[in-house]
Write a protein that holds these residues in place. Structure first.
Motif, PDB file in Angstrom:
ATOM      1  N   ASN A 112      -2.765   0.318  -4.513  1.00 29.63           N
ATOM      2  CA  ASN A 112      -3.741   1.163  -3.823  1.00 29.63           C
ATOM      3  C   ASN A 112      -5.048   1.240  -4.605  1.00 29.63           C
ATOM      4  O   ASN A 112      -6.137   1.142  -4.031  1.00 29.63           O
ATOM      5  CB  ASN A 112      -3.178   2.575  -3.630  1.00 29.63           C
ATOM      6  N   ARG A 113      -4.936   1.441  -5.908  1.00 29.53           N
ATOM      7  CA  ARG A 113      -6.145   1.527  -6.737  1.00 29.53           C
ATOM      8  C   ARG A 113      -6.909   0.214  -6.734  1.00 29.53           C
ATOM      9  O   ARG A 113      -8.146   0.197  -6.709  1.00 29.53           O
ATOM     10  CB  ARG A 113      -5.753   1.920  -8.159  1.00 29.53           C
ATOM     11  N   LEU A 115       0.832  -1.207   0.000  1.00 24.80           N
ATOM     12  CA  LEU A 115       0.000   0.000   0.000  1.00 24.80           C
ATOM     13  C   LEU A 115       0.864   1.254   0.000  1.00 24.80           C
ATOM     14  O   LEU A 115       0.531   2.256  -0.644  1.00 24.80           O
ATOM     15  CB  LEU A 115      -0.925   0.005   1.217  1.00 24.80           C
ATOM     16  N   GLU A 116       1.968   1.208   0.730  1.00 29.67           N
ATOM     17  CA  GLU A 116       2.860   2.365   0.817  1.00 29.67           C
ATOM     18  C   GLU A 116       3.679   2.550  -0.452  1.00 29.67           C
ATOM     19  O   GLU A 116       4.033   3.674  -0.819  1.00 29.67           O
ATOM     20  CB  GLU A 116       3.793   2.203   2.018  1.00 29.67           C
TER      21      GLU A 116
END
Length: 247
Positions: free
Chosen positions: A143-144, A136-137
């Motif tokens: 993330n999308r 995620l980072e």
């Protein structure tokens, strides 16, 4: 959707996590979000991914247990329910091939508020919590993907709530089948879902006989084709809109 305690916990030699192994090339190819990672991120994820062969009745997640993995179905069929909670037993959804779940719980680092139970022999994959947060980072694409998962599942649960209020069993079966063919949430299904009438009955909360009648009607409407070992969708949009046709 009412859920009954139809499965007993099987006698298994070791817990599911202790039977975990590395994913094969074919199993990795069935994990949709790997494609959104760059080469380094993909190798990082593959190194941490674990898969296990789950037996009927086993539980991948339990109510009250801390979330430590992001889980997905490589092959098979699971159900998400609250049947160990103090409230009314409810089946939230089925999880067919290609489906990943639990990202909301992992994002908040909470305990599970539902059970995930195996309906048929399945291959289940897990990505550790820390690796999930690292991706995620690091990855906009990841993330999308996760954001899209959350958005699509919210829409699915709102639709499921509406379906619960519909008394027509044919419509209930049609809507629940359509949800299992969701192309974004369950890309591994395609046009053919391996499912028995009894398994579908568990998910919908109807008897197998009533599900059989509904499937016949949907087939007569040329929305689905009941084939050996499963159901093929012929008109997904028609299946989703079957309420209007049912009157």
């Amino acid at each position: 959707m009412s859920a009954s305690g139809f499965l007993n916990e099987p006698a298994v030699p070791t817990p599911l996590r202790q039977r975990a192994r590395r994913a094969t090339s074919a199993e990795l190819a069935a994990i949709p979000w790997l494609a959104v990672l760059d080469a380094a991120q993909r190798q990082q994820a593959i190194a941490q991914l674990q898969v296990a062969d789950a037996e009927v009745g086993e539980r991948v997640c339990r109510i009250g247990r801390p979330a430590s993995f992001w889980f997905g179905v490589v092959d098979g069929l699971l159900k998400m329910s609250n049947d160990d909670s103090s409230g009314q037993a409810i089946t939230f959804t089925g999880v067919p091939p290609g489906g990943w779940f639990g990202e909301g719980t992992l994002l908040k680092r909470e305990v599970y508020r539902y059970n995930i139970q195996v309906l048929r022999k399945s291959v289940v994959a897990g990505l550790p919590l820390d690796t999930f947060h690292q991706l995620l980072e690091q990855s906009i694409g990841f993330n999308r993907f996760v954001l899209n998962q959350l958005n699509e599942r919210l829409g699915q649960f709102i639709a499921a709530r509406e379906t619960d209020r519909i008394g027509n069993p044919d419509v209930r079966v049609a809507r629940n089948l359509a949800a299992l063919f969701h192309p974004q949430l369950y890309p591994g299904v395609g046009s053919m879902l391996r499912i028995t009438q009894q398994e579908l009955a568990y998910l919908v909360g109807l008897s197998r006989q009533r599900v059989n009648e509904a499937l016949k009607r949907l087939q007569q409407q040329r929305l689905i084709s009941v084939e050996y070992g499963g159901v093929r969708v012929l008109d997904l949009q028609g299946l989703r809109q079957f309420r209007a046709e049912a009157g």
